[in-house]
Design an enzyme around this catalytic site. Structure first.
Site, mmCIF file in Angstrom:
data_model
loop_
_atom_site.group_PDB
_atom_site.id
_atom_site.type_symbol
_atom_site.label_atom_id
_atom_site.label_comp_id
_atom_site.label_asym_id
_atom_site.label_seq_id
_atom_site.Cartn_x
_atom_site.Cartn_y
_atom_site.Cartn_z
ATOM 1 N N LYS A 187 0.840 -1.183 0.000
ATOM 2 C CA LYS A 187 0.000 0.000 0.000
ATOM 3 C C LYS A 187 0.884 1.245 0.000
ATOM 4 O O LYS A 187 1.783 1.398 0.833
ATOM 5 C CB LYS A 187 -0.903 0.009 1.236
ATOM 6 C CG LYS A 187 -1.967 -1.083 1.228
ATOM 7 C CD LYS A 187 -2.981 -0.898 0.112
ATOM 8 C CE LYS A 187 -4.134 -1.877 0.248
ATOM 9 N NZ LYS A 187 -5.155 -1.690 -0.823
ATOM 10 N N LYS A 195 -14.157 -7.149 -7.071
ATOM 11 C CA LYS A 195 -14.412 -7.461 -5.665
ATOM 12 C C LYS A 195 -15.912 -7.655 -5.483
ATOM 13 O O LYS A 195 -16.712 -6.847 -5.957
ATOM 14 C CB LYS A 195 -13.908 -6.339 -4.751
ATOM 15 C CG LYS A 195 -12.396 -6.186 -4.757
ATOM 16 C CD LYS A 195 -11.946 -5.061 -3.839
ATOM 17 C CE LYS A 195 -10.424 -4.918 -3.849
ATOM 18 N NZ LYS A 195 -9.969 -3.760 -3.041
#
Length: 336
Positions: free
Chosen positions: A153, A250
Site C-alpha cells: 500500500k 471485488k
C-alpha cells in the site's frame, strides 16, 4: 427459480485485525462484517460482506438495506430477482452469496459446478502489506518467506519510493505489486514511475482518483495498470479498456458472485487482464471470491490472513497458495 418461504437472519460480527492496516486516508484495526443467513426446507446458506468503505457502507447500513426489502426476500427470491431488488454493493453481495450457498446445498452441487467451471485449484495469492515506515514494511516482507507475491500500500506522502525499494531489497525475487488507492494524480504517478521500474514492480493499482481516469491516457508506463475503485460493475469495463490493463473485481463492490463471474467473462472478452480481490473479511467472504479466482490472472485474496481470528472451517495459506476446503461455504461434494 425463486425459492419459497425463505427465512432471513442478519448478524453483525466484529473481528480485530492482527495489526493496524493503513491505506490512503484510512487505518483499520478492526472490522464489522454483516452475515446473511438464508434458510429454506431445513437447509441454510450464508454470505458475508464488509461493504465498500469509500461509499460509506458499514455493516449496519448493509443490514438496514436488507431489512428494507425483507418481505420480498422472505416471499421467495432467486439470484436473478436480486439483481433488480438491490443495487451493487455489500448488501447485495451478502444476499447473493447466501443464495448461491443455499442453492448449492439444496441441490447438492458445488458452486463451481453451478457456475459451469472446472474443479477449483489452489490459487497463488498476493499478501498485502499496509503502509508503514520503509524499514517496518521490509521487515514484514522478510517475515513472509513462503509468500510468492506481495502487494504494498502506497499513500503519496513522499516516502513511497523508499517503501518499494526497501521491500524489493528484502525480497528480491518476489512478484511485487503496489496499490495507491487513489493517492496520486498524473504528475505524482510520473514522478514515482522510475522508482517503481527500478524496483521491478509488476503491477500498479489505482494510482488516480475515481473520475480522473482520463488523466492516465497516453501515460508512458511500462508497468501494467490495474483499476480497482474505478471499476465497480460491468458498466465501467468498456470505458477502461484503453486506460488500464487489468481490472480488480471485488464481490463487495459489484454486489456478489453472480455479477463478479459476469464481470470476469466480460473483462476477458474485452482483452483486459482479470484480477480478484476482497475487502478484509473472514473465510466466509473469501470462499465465493475463490470461485471467481479460478478465472483470474492475478489473485489478491488474503483477507482472512489479516484477521486475528477466523471462522471454522477456514481457508488455508500454504507456500503462497490459497486453499479453500470443500464445503466451507457451499456443498462439499461434486454431486451428480
Amino acid at each position: 427459480m425463486a425459492l419459497q418461504s425463505i427465512t432471513l437472519q442478519l448478524d453483525v460480527r466484529s473481528w480485530p485485525l492482527k495489526i493496524p492496516f493503513r491505506i490512503t486516508g484510512h487505518v483499520f484495526d478492526s472490522l464489522d462484517l454483516l452475515v446473511c443467513t438464508l434458510s429454506c426446507d431445513g437447509v441454510t446458506g450464508q454470505g458475508e460482506a464488509a461493504g465498500v468503505y469509500y461509499h460509506d457502507e458499514t455493516a449496519e447500513s448493509l443490514r438496514a438495506q436488507i431489512e428494507a426489502v425483507r418481505p420480498a426476500i422472505e416471499a421467495g427470491i432467486d439470484r436473478a430477482d436480486l439483481q433488480d431488488l438491490l443495487p451493487a454493493g455489500g448488501a447485495r453481495n451478502a444476499l447473493d452469496c447466501a443464495l448461491w450457498a443455499l442453492e448449492s446445498r439444496r441441490g447438492r452441487r458445488a458452486a463451481w459446478q453451478l457456475a459451469g467451471l472446472a474443479p477449483p485449484q489452489p490459487l497463488l495469492t498476493t499478501f498485502t502489506l499496509g503502509a508503514d515506515l520503509p524499514a517496518v514494511m521490509a521487515e514484514r516482507a522478510a517475515g513472509l518467506p513462503k509468500a510468492r507475491a506481495l502487494k504494498l500500500k502506497l499513500i503519496g506522502d513522499g516516502h513511497d519510493a523508499e517503501r518499494v525499494a526497501a521491500v524489493r531489497h528484502a525480497r528480491p525475487h518476489v512478484w511485487l505489486g503496489v496499490d495507491a488507492n487513489q493517492a496520486f494524480d498524473r504528475a505524482a504517478t510520473e514522478a514515482l514511475l522510475p522508482a517503481l521500474v527500478e524496483a521491478r514492480v509488476d503491477l500498479l493499482e489505482q494510482p488516480c482518483r475515481i473520475g480522473e481516469e482520463e488523466s492516465l491516457r497516453g501515460l508512458d508506463c511500462p508497468i501494467p495498470l490495474a483499476a480497482d475503485e474505478s471499476v465497480q460493475t460491468r458498466r465501467e469495463l468498456e470505458s477502461l479498456v484503453d486506460l488500464f490493463d487489468a481490472v480488480n473485481i471485488k464481490l463487495d463492490k459489484c454486489g456478489g458472485l453472480t455479477e463478479a463471474l459476469a464481470m470476469a467473462h466480460r473483462a476477458r472478452a474485452l482483452g483486459l487482464r482479470v484480477m480478484v480481490g476482497n475487502m478484509i473479511g473472514t473465510s466466509l467472504s473469501c470462499a465465493p471470491a475463490f470461485v471467481v479466482g479460478q478465472l483470474c490472472d492475478i489473485v489478491d485474496l488474503d483477507g482472512p490472513w489479516h484477521l486475528a481470528g477466523d471462522v471454522a472451517p477456514a481457508v488455508d495459506y500454504l507456500d503462497g497458495y490459497l486453499h479453500c476446503p470443500a464445503g466451507l461455504w457451499d456443498h462439499a461434494g461434486a454431486g451428480p
